[in-house]
Design a protein around this motif. Structure first.
Motif, PDB file in Angstrom:
ATOM      1  N   SER A  65      36.412  44.527   2.044  1.00 33.01           N
ATOM      2  CA  SER A  65      36.309  43.331   2.884  1.00 33.01           C
ATOM      3  C   SER A  65      35.708  43.695   4.242  1.00 33.01           C
ATOM      4  CB  SER A  65      37.705  42.718   3.008  1.00 33.01           C
ATOM      5  OG  SER A  65      37.649  41.515   3.724  1.00 33.01           O
ATOM      6  N   ASN A  66      35.938  42.854   5.237  1.00 33.14           N
ATOM      7  CA  ASN A  66      35.329  43.101   6.551  1.00 33.14           C
ATOM      8  C   ASN A  66      36.317  43.698   7.541  1.00 33.14           C
ATOM      9  OD1 ASN A  66      36.957  40.918   6.913  1.00 33.14           O
ATOM     10  ND2 ASN A  66      35.468  39.667   8.028  1.00 33.14           N
ATOM     11  N   ARG A 112      44.997  35.327   4.331  1.00 33.79           N
ATOM     12  CA  ARG A 112      44.365  35.713   3.068  1.00 33.79           C
ATOM     13  C   ARG A 112      44.599  37.178   2.694  1.00 33.79           C
ATOM     14  NH1 ARG A 112      39.221  33.169   4.291  1.00 33.79           N
ATOM     15  NH2 ARG A 112      38.317  34.823   3.074  1.00 33.79           N
ATOM     16  N   PHE A 126      52.871  42.855   6.986  1.00 38.45           N
ATOM     17  CA  PHE A 126      51.793  43.134   7.944  1.00 38.45           C
ATOM     18  C   PHE A 126      50.583  42.237   7.704  1.00 38.45           C
ATOM     19  CE2 PHE A 126      54.019  47.244   7.392  1.00 38.45           C
ATOM     20  CZ  PHE A 126      54.604  47.268   8.647  1.00 38.45           C
ATOM     21  N   LEU A 163      45.781  46.529   8.233  1.00 42.05           N
ATOM     22  CA  LEU A 163      46.097  46.902   9.621  1.00 42.05           C
ATOM     23  C   LEU A 163      47.549  46.542   9.938  1.00 42.05           C
ATOM     24  CD1 LEU A 163      42.821  45.456  11.224  1.00 42.05           C
ATOM     25  CD2 LEU A 163      43.241  47.804  10.438  1.00 42.05           C
ATOM     26  N   LYS A 198      45.563  40.036  -1.152  1.00 41.76           N
ATOM     27  CA  LYS A 198      45.087  41.385  -1.489  1.00 41.76           C
ATOM     28  C   LYS A 198      46.269  42.312  -1.736  1.00 41.76           C
ATOM     29  CE  LYS A 198      40.929  41.111   1.247  1.00 41.76           C
ATOM     30  NZ  LYS A 198      40.000  40.704   0.205  1.00 41.76           N
ATOM     31  N   SER A 228      33.657  37.403   3.185  1.00 44.42           N
ATOM     32  CA  SER A 228      33.834  37.114   4.613  1.00 44.42           C
ATOM     33  C   SER A 228      32.627  37.564   5.413  1.00 44.42           C
ATOM     34  CB  SER A 228      35.071  37.842   5.137  1.00 44.42           C
ATOM     35  OG  SER A 228      36.167  37.539   4.343  1.00 44.42           O
TER      36      SER A 228
HETATM   37  P1  ADP Z   1      37.415  38.608   1.581  1.00 39.03           P
HETATM   38  O1  ADP Z   1      36.943  37.185   1.428  1.00 39.03           O
HETATM   39  O2  ADP Z   1      36.393  39.487   2.214  1.00 39.03           O
HETATM   40  O3  ADP Z   1      37.995  39.172   0.360  1.00 39.03           O
HETATM   41  P2  ADP Z   1      39.662  37.681   3.113  1.00 39.03           P
HETATM   42  O4  ADP Z   1      39.083  36.890   4.225  1.00 39.03           O
HETATM   43  O5  ADP Z   1      40.232  36.986   1.943  1.00 39.03           O
HETATM   44  O6  ADP Z   1      38.558  38.697   2.636  1.00 39.03           O
HETATM   45  O7  ADP Z   1      40.766  38.686   3.660  1.00 39.03           O
HETATM   46  C1  ADP Z   1      40.443  39.609   4.658  1.00 39.03           C
HETATM   47  C2  ADP Z   1      40.872  39.077   6.002  1.00 39.03           C
HETATM   48  O8  ADP Z   1      42.279  39.131   6.135  1.00 39.03           O
HETATM   49  C3  ADP Z   1      40.354  39.878   7.178  1.00 39.03           C
HETATM   50  O9  ADP Z   1      39.061  39.488   7.552  1.00 39.03           O
HETATM   51  C4  ADP Z   1      41.374  39.537   8.268  1.00 39.03           C
HETATM   52  O10 ADP Z   1      40.899  38.444   9.045  1.00 39.03           O
HETATM   53  C5  ADP Z   1      42.612  39.063   7.514  1.00 39.03           C
HETATM   54  N1  ADP Z   1      43.836  39.831   7.774  1.00 39.03           N
HETATM   55  C6  ADP Z   1      45.042  39.278   7.981  1.00 39.03           C
HETATM   56  N2  ADP Z   1      45.986  40.200   8.182  1.00 39.03           N
HETATM   57  C7  ADP Z   1      45.382  41.407   8.096  1.00 39.03           C
HETATM   58  C8  ADP Z   1      45.851  42.755   8.208  1.00 39.03           C
HETATM   59  N3  ADP Z   1      47.127  43.045   8.468  1.00 39.03           N
HETATM   60  N4  ADP Z   1      44.935  43.738   8.042  1.00 39.03           N
HETATM   61  C9  ADP Z   1      43.645  43.463   7.778  1.00 39.03           C
HETATM   62  N5  ADP Z   1      43.153  42.203   7.680  1.00 39.03           N
HETATM   63  C10 ADP Z   1      44.000  41.178   7.829  1.00 39.03           C
END
Ligand code: ADP
Length: 267
Positions: free
Chosen positions: A191-192, A225, A221, A197, A229, A9
């Motif tokens: 991640s970013n 995407r 929560f 959260l 995780k 991301s």
């Molecule tokens: P990456 O490609 O870096 O592995 P993803 O984009 O797949 O990451 O997943 C991370 C994203 O999930 C965050 O950038 C955020 O926009 C989103 N997200 C959704 N819900 C939450 C949450 N509760 N806490 C943190 N991030 C969240």
């Protein structure tokens, strides 16, 4: 053994991640890096006139619909630009990194799912021609061979189907399968965001600890995407991985900070 998965991301500082990994590797830590590339894949797909199509399953999971052309664009970014960019950084830092996809040596293997059930405009439909799947088997022998010879594996999707067809797999869940197969003591999903959260995107609402037995209840929560995780974390701790940490890869020493307990720790 530590498995570090760094996402794809916007905002991720790959220089910081690689510098931290290089330091720990040179100090003798055994680790494997898995990476993503979704942000860059979206950009290239737009530029090539084949924009990404994200679909949502009836249970609310979002994924990239991967037709053959998308798979090829995906490979250009994941196996090409992202993988070689990370390997180059590590090489410059004096670490003999080897970049491989899950196809190479069938490091990641699973069942090919050709069709996917999706909800669009309130209706459930079936889309065919999808090149996706889930990692079910990991070629730990090849990874042990590399590690024992002093090479740091840098891994990326796609995986190989049992028939030898390239399939797009979720990187977080692939990293979880890898951590389980290698009996890793920790899996870091960087991640970013600072971690999971409670009230996304309010970074002050960081959840600091999740008991392993309760991780699935925290799915509520996570949006889009982030759900994968949480699912990956659940699979990893169930499979015997000591701790899973959702950490921040935007600055500082992302790996050391996460191992030190910053972020969301599932244990
Ligand atoms: P990456 O490609 O870096 O592995 P993803 O984009 O797949 O990451 O997943 C991370 C994203 O999930 C965050 O950038 C955020 O926009 C989103 N997200 C959704 N819900 C939450 C949450 N509760 N806490 C943190 N991030 C969240």
């Amino acid at each position: 053994m530590i498995v570090v998965k760094v996402g794809g991301s916007a905002g991720i500082d790959y220089d910081a991640v690689c510098a931290d990994i290089a330091g720990r590797w040179k100090a003798g830590e055994r680790l494997i890096l898995v990476h993503g590339g979704s942000g860059e894949t979206n950009r290239l797909a737009e530029a090539l006139g084949h924009p990404p199509r994200f679909v949502t399953s009836p249970s609310g999971y979002t994924s990239r619909f991967t037709d053959r052309q998308t798979l090829e664009i995906f490979e250009m970014v994941y196996c090409g630009k992202m993988n070689k960019g990370i390997v180059e950084r590590l090489q410059r830092l004096g670490v003999n990194a080897v970049g491989l996809s899950g196809l190479d040596g069938r490091i990641f293997e699973g069942r090919h799912k050709d069709s996917v059930r999706v909800v669009e405009d309130g209706k459930t439909k079936i889309l065919r021609g999808d090149h996706t799947g889930t990692v079910e088997k990991v070629n730990t022998g090849l990874l042990e061979l590399l590690l024992s010879a002093g090479y740091l594996p840098v891994l990326t999707p796609p995986a190989s189907s049992y028939e030898g067809v390239a399939i797009n797999v979720d990187g977080d869940r692939a990293a979880a399968a890898l951590a389980v197969a290698l009996k890793a003591e920790a899996l870091l999903l960087l991640s970013n965001v600072p971690g999971l959260l409670r009230h996304f995107p309010d970074e002050a609402s960081l959840i600091r600890e999740i008991p392993a037995a309760e991780v699935e209840s925290y799915l509520e929560f996570a949006q889009d995407r982030m759900k994968k995780k949480v699912l990956g974390a659940a699979e990893a701790v169930k499979g015997g991985v000591g701790r899973v940490i959702f950490g921040d890869a935007r600055a500082g020493q992302p790996v050391s900070a996460a191992l030190g307990g910053a972020g969301t720790v599932v244990s």
